[in-house]
Motif scaffolding. Sequence first.
Motif, PDB file in Angstrom:
ATOM      1  N   ASP A  58      22.064  46.445  69.594  1.00 23.65           N
ATOM      2  CA  ASP A  58      22.233  45.594  70.714  1.00 23.65           C
ATOM      3  C   ASP A  58      21.389  43.976  70.603  1.00 23.65           C
ATOM      4  O   ASP A  58      19.546  44.136  70.611  1.00 23.65           O
ATOM      5  CB  ASP A  58      22.165  46.020  71.913  1.00 23.65           C
ATOM      6  N   ALA A  59      22.008  43.718  69.353  1.00 18.40           N
ATOM      7  CA  ALA A  59      21.005  41.855  69.126  1.00 18.40           C
ATOM      8  C   ALA A  59      20.830  41.436  70.596  1.00 18.40           C
ATOM      9  O   ALA A  59      21.172  40.817  70.990  1.00 18.40           O
ATOM     10  CB  ALA A  59      21.790  41.262  68.044  1.00 18.40           C
ATOM     11  N   THR A  60      19.444  41.212  70.803  1.00 21.51           N
ATOM     12  CA  THR A  60      19.074  40.675  72.389  1.00 21.51           C
ATOM     13  C   THR A  60      19.163  39.494  72.115  1.00 21.51           C
ATOM     14  O   THR A  60      18.651  38.292  70.587  1.00 21.51           O
ATOM     15  CB  THR A  60      18.078  40.953  72.760  1.00 21.51           C
ATOM     16  N   GLN A  61      19.531  38.055  73.322  1.00 21.56           N
ATOM     17  CA  GLN A  61      19.201  37.084  73.096  1.00 21.56           C
ATOM     18  C   GLN A  61      17.830  36.596  72.501  1.00 21.56           C
ATOM     19  O   GLN A  61      17.353  35.643  71.964  1.00 21.56           O
ATOM     20  CB  GLN A  61      19.287  35.765  74.103  1.00 21.56           C
ATOM     21  N   GLU A  62      16.628  37.346  72.659  1.00 21.25           N
ATOM     22  CA  GLU A  62      15.690  36.549  72.449  1.00 21.25           C
ATOM     23  C   GLU A  62      15.092  37.271  71.458  1.00 21.25           C
ATOM     24  O   GLU A  62      14.461  36.631  70.358  1.00 21.25           O
ATOM     25  CB  GLU A  62      14.590  37.230  73.216  1.00 21.25           C
ATOM     26  N   PHE A  63      15.969  38.273  70.318  1.00 25.64           N
ATOM     27  CA  PHE A  63      16.206  38.141  68.979  1.00 25.64           C
ATOM     28  C   PHE A  63      16.409  37.833  67.882  1.00 25.64           C
ATOM     29  O   PHE A  63      15.974  36.897  67.326  1.00 25.64           O
ATOM     30  CB  PHE A  63      17.255  40.333  68.955  1.00 25.64           C
ATOM     31  N   VAL A  64      17.168  37.064  68.562  1.00 28.23           N
ATOM     32  CA  VAL A  64      17.760  35.713  67.481  1.00 28.23           C
ATOM     33  C   VAL A  64      17.487  34.069  68.194  1.00 28.23           C
ATOM     34  O   VAL A  64      17.654  34.080  66.872  1.00 28.23           O
ATOM     35  CB  VAL A  64      19.687  36.209  68.394  1.00 28.23           C
ATOM     36  N   GLU A  65      17.374  34.525  68.992  1.00 29.01           N
ATOM     37  CA  GLU A  65      16.134  33.473  69.358  1.00 29.01           C
ATOM     38  C   GLU A  65      14.941  32.844  68.596  1.00 29.01           C
ATOM     39  O   GLU A  65      14.866  32.212  67.886  1.00 29.01           O
ATOM     40  CB  GLU A  65      16.085  32.813  71.229  1.00 29.01           C
ATOM     41  N   THR A  66      14.605  34.488  68.689  1.00 33.31           N
ATOM     42  CA  THR A  66      13.397  34.267  68.532  1.00 33.31           C
ATOM     43  C   THR A  66      13.487  33.983  66.129  1.00 33.31           C
ATOM     44  O   THR A  66      12.821  33.709  65.674  1.00 33.31           O
ATOM     45  CB  THR A  66      12.593  35.425  68.443  1.00 33.31           C
ATOM     46  N   TYR A  67      14.699  34.595  65.600  1.00 26.86           N
ATOM     47  CA  TYR A  67      14.784  34.408  64.242  1.00 26.86           C
ATOM     48  C   TYR A  67      14.931  33.207  64.252  1.00 26.86           C
ATOM     49  O   TYR A  67      14.365  32.936  62.977  1.00 26.86           O
ATOM     50  CB  TYR A  67      15.928  35.859  63.777  1.00 26.86           C
ATOM     51  N   VAL A  68      15.543  32.800  64.720  1.00 27.70           N
ATOM     52  CA  VAL A  68      16.927  31.453  64.747  1.00 27.70           C
ATOM     53  C   VAL A  68      15.534  31.095  64.573  1.00 27.70           C
ATOM     54  O   VAL A  68      15.345  29.544  63.878  1.00 27.70           O
ATOM     55  CB  VAL A  68      17.651  31.074  65.106  1.00 27.70           C
ATOM     56  N   LEU A  69      14.614  30.484  65.587  1.00 30.11           N
ATOM     57  CA  LEU A  69      13.069  29.285  65.497  1.00 30.11           C
ATOM     58  C   LEU A  69      12.659  29.610  64.621  1.00 30.11           C
ATOM     59  O   LEU A  69      12.289  28.500  63.807  1.00 30.11           O
ATOM     60  CB  LEU A  69      13.058  29.889  66.578  1.00 30.11           C
ATOM     61  N   GLY A  70      11.813  31.163  63.947  1.00 29.17           N
ATOM     62  CA  GLY A  70      11.307  30.941  63.330  1.00 29.17           C
ATOM     63  C   GLY A  70      12.100  30.365  61.586  1.00 29.17           C
ATOM     64  O   GLY A  70      10.959  30.030  61.049  1.00 29.17           O
ATOM     65  N   ARG A  71      12.967  30.642  61.603  1.00 30.05           N
ATOM     66  CA  ARG A  71      14.032  30.207  60.220  1.00 30.05           C
ATOM     67  C   ARG A  71      13.583  28.725  60.064  1.00 30.05           C
ATOM     68  O   ARG A  71      14.042  28.320  59.224  1.00 30.05           O
ATOM     69  CB  ARG A  71      15.140  30.619  60.226  1.00 30.05           C
ATOM     70  N   ILE A  72      13.928  28.258  60.928  1.00 33.39           N
ATOM     71  CA  ILE A  72      14.041  26.687  61.016  1.00 33.39           C
ATOM     72  C   ILE A  72      13.141  25.793  61.448  1.00 33.39           C
ATOM     73  O   ILE A  72      13.244  24.734  60.796  1.00 33.39           O
ATOM     74  CB  ILE A  72      15.909  25.874  62.028  1.00 33.39           C
ATOM     75  N   THR A  73      12.127  26.178  61.763  1.00 30.75           N
ATOM     76  CA  THR A  73      10.903  25.742  61.891  1.00 30.75           C
ATOM     77  C   THR A  73      10.407  24.690  60.807  1.00 30.75           C
ATOM     78  O   THR A  73      10.224  26.041  59.762  1.00 30.75           O
ATOM     79  CB  THR A  73       9.877  26.345  62.334  1.00 30.75           C
ATOM     80  N   ASP A  74      10.486  23.503  60.567  1.00 36.08           N
ATOM     81  CA  ASP A  74       9.812  22.988  59.923  1.00 36.08           C
ATOM     82  C   ASP A  74      10.982  23.088  58.672  1.00 36.08           C
ATOM     83  O   ASP A  74      10.526  22.467  57.621  1.00 36.08           O
ATOM     84  CB  ASP A  74       8.049  23.110  59.486  1.00 36.08           C
TER      85      ASP A  74
END
Length: 176
Positions: A58-74
Amino acid sequence: MELTRRDALIALFGGTGATAVVGGGADLLNQPADASIEDVHVDRLQAVAAVLYPSAVDATQEFVETYVLGRITDRESYRQGVVDALTEIESASQRRHGQSVTALSESNVDGLLRAMGVATAYPVPDGTIPEQVRYYVVNDLLYALYTTPVGGRLVGYENPDGYPGGTDAYQRGPDA
C-alpha cells in the motif's frame, strides 16, 4: 505491507549512507509545506503507484508525498518534468474515460498507461510523452518501491543500499 514516510526517506537517501538519511531526512521533515507541487499531483502519483505496485503493498500518501518532495527539492526542471508527465496522464484520462485518473479503477489506470504506450516506452526525460511518463512517473515510482526494505523483501533483496536490515540481520548467520 504499508509504505511509510520512513520508507520514503530510505528510498531517497539510502544510497548515500546513514548520515545522509539523518541529515537529509531532517531537512526534508523541517521544510515548510511545499507549494511547488500540488496535492492533486501527489494524488495522481498515488493512483499510478496503486497500479504499479504489487497488491500486497500500500503506497500511502505520506510515502508518495515524502518521496516526491525529496526528489524535486532544488530541482526545478525535474519538478516540471513530473508535473508535465502527470498532466499528460490526466489529459489522456479525461479524453479516454471522461474523468480524472484519480477516479479510475486500477484496471482502467493500467489500460490508460498501456494505451499511452508507457508500458513499452524507453525512459527519456526529454523524449516523447510516453517516454517522459516512463522516466518521471513509472520508473521513479518503481525505484522508490524497490529501494525500500518492503520492496526489497518482495524481490528477495532484504537489504537495499543504505538499509543494513536492523539488528535481526546482524544476528543471523549467513546461511539463515
